[in-house]
Scaffold this active site. Structure first.
Site, short mmCIF file in Angstrom:
data_model
loop_
_atom_site.label_atom_id
_atom_site.label_comp_id
_atom_site.label_asym_id
_atom_site.label_seq_id
_atom_site.Cartn_x
_atom_site.Cartn_y
_atom_site.Cartn_z
N GLY A 65 -29.85 -21.99 6.62
CA GLY A 65 -30.63 -23.11 6.10
C GLY A 65 -32.07 -22.65 5.98
O GLY A 65 -32.81 -22.66 6.97
N SER A 66 -32.45 -22.19 4.79
CA SER A 66 -33.74 -21.51 4.64
C SER A 66 -34.93 -22.44 4.88
O SER A 66 -35.98 -21.99 5.34
CB SER A 66 -33.84 -20.86 3.26
OG SER A 66 -33.69 -21.82 2.24
N ASN A 67 -34.78 -23.72 4.59
CA ASN A 67 -35.91 -24.64 4.80
C ASN A 67 -36.26 -24.77 6.27
O ASN A 67 -37.41 -24.60 6.68
CB ASN A 67 -35.60 -26.01 4.22
CG ASN A 67 -35.67 -26.02 2.71
OD1 ASN A 67 -36.30 -25.17 2.10
ND2 ASN A 67 -35.00 -26.99 2.10
N ASP A 68 -35.26 -25.10 7.10
CA ASP A 68 -35.53 -25.25 8.54
C ASP A 68 -35.90 -23.92 9.17
O ASP A 68 -36.78 -23.86 10.04
CB ASP A 68 -34.31 -25.84 9.25
CG ASP A 68 -34.34 -27.37 9.26
OD1 ASP A 68 -35.42 -27.94 9.05
OD2 ASP A 68 -33.29 -27.99 9.49
N CYS B 217 -28.17 -21.32 1.67
CA CYS B 217 -28.28 -22.50 0.82
C CYS B 217 -29.76 -22.80 0.62
O CYS B 217 -30.48 -23.02 1.60
CB CYS B 217 -27.62 -23.71 1.49
SG CYS B 217 -25.89 -23.46 1.92
N HIS C 273 -11.09 -49.63 -24.26
CA HIS C 273 -11.30 -49.26 -25.66
C HIS C 273 -12.69 -48.66 -25.85
O HIS C 273 -12.85 -47.63 -26.53
CB HIS C 273 -11.12 -50.49 -26.56
CG HIS C 273 -11.43 -50.22 -27.99
ND1 HIS C 273 -12.64 -50.55 -28.55
CD2 HIS C 273 -10.70 -49.63 -28.97
CE1 HIS C 273 -12.65 -50.17 -29.83
NE2 HIS C 273 -11.48 -49.61 -30.10
N ARG D 96 -23.15 -32.00 1.62
CA ARG D 96 -23.94 -32.80 2.57
C ARG D 96 -23.23 -34.12 2.86
O ARG D 96 -23.13 -34.98 1.98
CB ARG D 96 -25.32 -33.07 2.00
CG ARG D 96 -26.19 -31.84 1.82
CD ARG D 96 -27.60 -32.26 1.47
NE ARG D 96 -28.52 -31.14 1.44
CZ ARG D 96 -29.05 -30.64 0.34
NH1 ARG D 96 -28.75 -31.17 -0.84
NH2 ARG D 96 -29.89 -29.63 0.39
N GLU E 262 -30.40 -21.76 11.24
CA GLU E 262 -31.64 -22.41 10.79
C GLU E 262 -32.68 -22.52 11.91
O GLU E 262 -33.76 -23.08 11.70
CB GLU E 262 -31.32 -23.79 10.23
CG GLU E 262 -30.54 -24.68 11.18
CD GLU E 262 -30.02 -25.96 10.53
OE1 GLU E 262 -30.55 -26.36 9.49
OE2 GLU E 262 -29.07 -26.55 11.09
#
Length: 791
Positions: free
Chosen positions: A697-700, A747, A416, A506, A676
């Site tokens: 994977g642009s960060n790695d 990404c 409810h 992920r 990456e």
């Protein structure tokens, strides 16, 4: 049968004016859906005309009209007084002999001459409409047996037309009190007191996502689920899998089911609540085949009515049969046109939550705690309060309208409190377990429901921003705009945003938050040394004789939620990419992970999948993905291999996957590789020969191109995706992929933060860009700008 009674099998949906919405729906289902195999308990309805005759012969119309004309509709300050007077008038009325004879004759026919147990439910002539449910406004009575009890229950239903909450509901929705009549449904009881019962929605009740059926279930009669008196079991069923006859139950969650409602004796107490046993609490109240059958029926009912439905069901504990006992239009999401959303963002600092529970409504609210134990506390509720209670009930509707949020100890998403919160457009936190003991009257709190399935209560007033967006005005871009996701329980809501799928799901988040156990500890459970970790693992997995099945089931269900949410758009699942120090933090993980000086560049990604230290754990990941694709039919799932250093390593991984039942190309399976590592770029042409696509994977890639530890604060200012060397890498891998006829996406955060970076990727011809949820709309804006300049 007569002007006073009509049997259900003689009623159709067009007969609302005769028997009310609830009974008209039951008659329609019996006539149209029983031939399709759906079981609906038989019964009869007393007519609206019978109610009007009752009013007329007892000379009640003018007195009721006079009393109701004195209602202060501005602030309803005299509602209690007017309601009490109206109910007193109805209480003093008597049925005429013809009406009593027909009611009792129908009851005798229904029971083949024997006094059977029936449910007696109110059904108003302005009820269960697509825009006004009237749910819970009038009274129902269960386990009514014998002629005297039947007549008394029908009379009490008549009285309930003038409950305070029902009068207020008519005022709020613009219904003329004297133009609404009451029919009463008398239906054979299903012995769910010996079985189970619950509620089903043919859409996700939270987000309005249309492709699932959401089922709740608890032991005993269904009133506990409807009222929110228990935390029920939950099941999500994927509609397309029902139609393909694949495994359709994609997710389930065990509820506490603290009590169950069972038969008692006598009109004063026909039902009662008793504690469930430990065994009942520890087991699902519906078998998998029951869930599948119930979902199939719900889908048939939805198709018949052509709209989302709110359905009550019951399982007979004696016969094992399932019955549909009510069906009404879903009135919150089903009535909406277009998709306008409010995006909330907490801007200030927040402390640890005081209370957690199941989130209802993707919103946030602050206010003063008002602990409510009963209707007697109504006077202390102020406008703008947050009502905190064990459970709520329909008598409270007037005071709930003053609240900016609701928090309850008990209940689930079909309770409810949840339904009222959605109808009022406020958020709620249900099933917290201990909110009434953790919070105090007058305390300033913030209720946040911004984190998917789970919501939290924080002490004090948090700061936040809110932005309203019309999603219908956002165009689809040529460059695919996709999501980066971690939490599956945001997927239904996010799927309604403009998007072209999930570019990165992920797996690590699911393992660390939902599974929490190192896969190798499950593979080798019997050999684990006695420890606190082993005890914790046993406690979590005690339902599973084979501990490995726990991992496979939980992982497959969580992935399936996302795959179903975005179906048939692609969902690219990255197989686990924990570092060794992160894996070691899982339960039982410390004994299976080597100690490394630099885990970022160590035993991670592809190198683990074929190595003896982890290969059997990887096999569990593979089995979960096989279940999602091959058994659940969610073939929009694609897989991605992270941190694959060499082409030879890629081939080894594909061979291991094949040995575990995941063969590239079989059943349309596509396998991508993360780009990456510089070697992925330099040898992209070779990688393209064994994989179906790339995801940058642009960060790695940035850290390995520039030789930067991205976790180092000292040199963090050197980390830059716009660096010329990084862009050269990106341009090279994009062009190689396109030349090889392979899809390639990226990404990362940069395309939403920097319009120029988005333009660079669009100009290079990248196929897709994936964004975190809070950056998607800004990312799309940048892509639109870049594409307009390119054209």
């Amino acid at each position: 049968m007569s002007k006073f009674v009509i049997f259900f099998d003689q009623i159709k949906s067009k007969d609302i004016a005769k028997v009310g919405g609830k009974n008209a729906s039951l008659g329609e289902m019996i006539a149209e859906l029983t031939p399709l195999g759906i079981k609906i308990p038989d019964g009869f309805a007393t007519t609206a005309e019978a109610f009007r005759i009752f009013l007329h012969e007892n000379k009640l119309e003018k007195e009721l009209e006079s009393s109701l004309s004195q209602l202060n509709t501005h602030d309803l300050g005299n509602l209690s007084e007017i309601g009490k007077k109206c109910r007193s008038l109805i209480s003093g009325g008597k049925f005429n002999e013809e009406a009593k004879r027909d009611f009792l004759k129908a009851y005798a026919i229904l029971g083949a001459g024997k006094p059977i147990s029936v449910a007696v439910r109110s059904s108003a002539t302005a009820e269960d409409l697509p825009t006004a449910s009237f749910a819970g406004q009038h009274d129902s009575f269960l386990n009514i047996e014998g002629e005297e009890q039947l007549l008394e229950a029908i009379h009490k239903c008549y009285i309930s037309l003038f409950n305070d909450r029902a009068i207020k509901y008519r005022v709020d929705n613009g219904f003329d009190h004297m133009h609404v009549a009451l029919s009463v449904g008398v239906q054979k009881m299903v012995r769910s007191d010996l079985g189970s019962a619950g509620v089903a929605f043919t859409i996700d009740p939270e987000s309005g996502f249309p492709n699932v059926i959401y089922i709740t279930s608890a032991w005993g009669l269904g009133e506990n689920v409807v009222q929110g008196a228990v935390n029920p079991d939950e099941f999500y069923v994927f509609k397309p899998s029902i139609e393909k006859e694949s495994q359709s139950v994609i997710y389930k969650k065990l509820g506490a089911k603290e009590n169950k409602m069972v038969y008692a004796h006598g009109m004063e107490r026909p039902v009662m609540n008793i504690k469930t046993s430990a065994l009942e609490r520890d087991n699902f109240s519906l078998e998998p085949y029951d869930v599948a059958l119930l979902a199939e029926w719900c889908l048939t009912i939805e198709k018949h009515y052509g709209m989302p439905m709110d359905i009550e069901w019951a399982k007979d504990g004696q016969s094992g049969e399932i019955f549909i006992v009510q069906a009404r239009p879903e009135t919150v999401h089903g009535a909406k046109d277009g998709i306008k959303i409010k995006e909330y963002k907490i801007t200030g600092k927040k402390s640890a939550p005081i209370v957690k529970g199941k989130a209802v409504g993707n919103a946030i609210a602050s206010g003063r705690v008002c602990i409510v134990k009963s209707i007697a506390d109504a006077a202390k509720v102020r406008q703008g309060d947050i009502i905190v209670a064990d459970i709520t009930n329909p008598d409270w509707n007037a005071m709930l309208r003053k609240a900016v949020s609701i928090v309850t100890n008990k209940g689930g998403r079909t309770s409810h409190a949840s339904i009222v919160a959605r109808e009022l457009g406020i958020n709620a936190l249900v099933g917290t377990g201990d909110a009434t003991s953790k919070l105090r009257d007058g305390q300033e709190i913030t209720v946040s429901c911004l984190d998917g399935d789970e919501g939290s209560v924080y002490d004090g007033k948090l700061e936040w921003t809110v932005k309203e967006i019309d999603l219908g005005e956002i165009p689809i871009t040529h460059t695919k705009s996709m999501f980066i996701l971690a939490d599956p329980f945001n997927a239904f809501r996010l799927s309604l945003y403009p998007n072209q799928g999930v570019g990165l799901l992920r797996m690590e988040f699911i393992i660390s938050n939902s599974i929490r156990i190192h896969p190798m500890a499950l593979v080798n459970f019997e050999e684990l040394p006695e420890s606190n970790d082993k005890k914790a693992i046993e406690a979590i997995t005690h339902h599973y004789a084979d501990k490995k099945k726990y991992f496979v089931e939980k992982l497959s269900e969580n992935i399936a939620i996302v795959a179903a949410a975005f179906y048939p758009k692609e969902v690219i699942v990255r197989l686990s990419d924990f570092k060794t120090n992160e894996y070691a933090q899982l339960l039982g993980g410390i004994g299976f992970e080597p100690s490394e000086e630099n885990p970022m560049l160590g035993f991670r990604g592809a190198s683990r999948y074929y190595h003896p230290l982890y290969m059997e754990g990887f096999g569990l990941e593979c089995e979960a993905m096989r279940v999602v694709r091959d058994e659940m039919g969610l073939t929009n799932v694609k897989l991605m291999i992270p941190f694959c250093r060499t082409v030879e390593e890629g081939k080894k991984v594909l061979d291991v996957m094949k040995s575990y039942g995941l063969e590239r190309g079989k059943n349309g399976l596509e396998v991508y590789v993360m780009a990456e590592i510089p070697s992925n770029v330099i040898l992209a042409e070779d990688f393209a020969q064994i994989f179906d696509g790339f995801s940058i994977g642009s960060n790695d890639l940035t850290q390995l191109t520039l030789g930067i530890d991205r976790d180092s604060a000292i040199i963090s200012d050197l980390f830059d995706e716009n660096n010329k060397a990084v862009k050269a890498m990106l341009s090279s891998v994009i062009q190689t992929a396109k030349k090889a006829g392979r899809k390639i996406g990226l990404c990362g955060q940069a395309p939403s933060d920097y319009p120029a970076f988005a333009k660079f990727l669009v100009d290079e011809g990248i196929d897709s860009i994936s964004f975190n949820p809070d950056a998607l709309l800004k990312g799309i804006e940048n892509i639109i700008e870049a594409e307009s300049k390119r054209n």
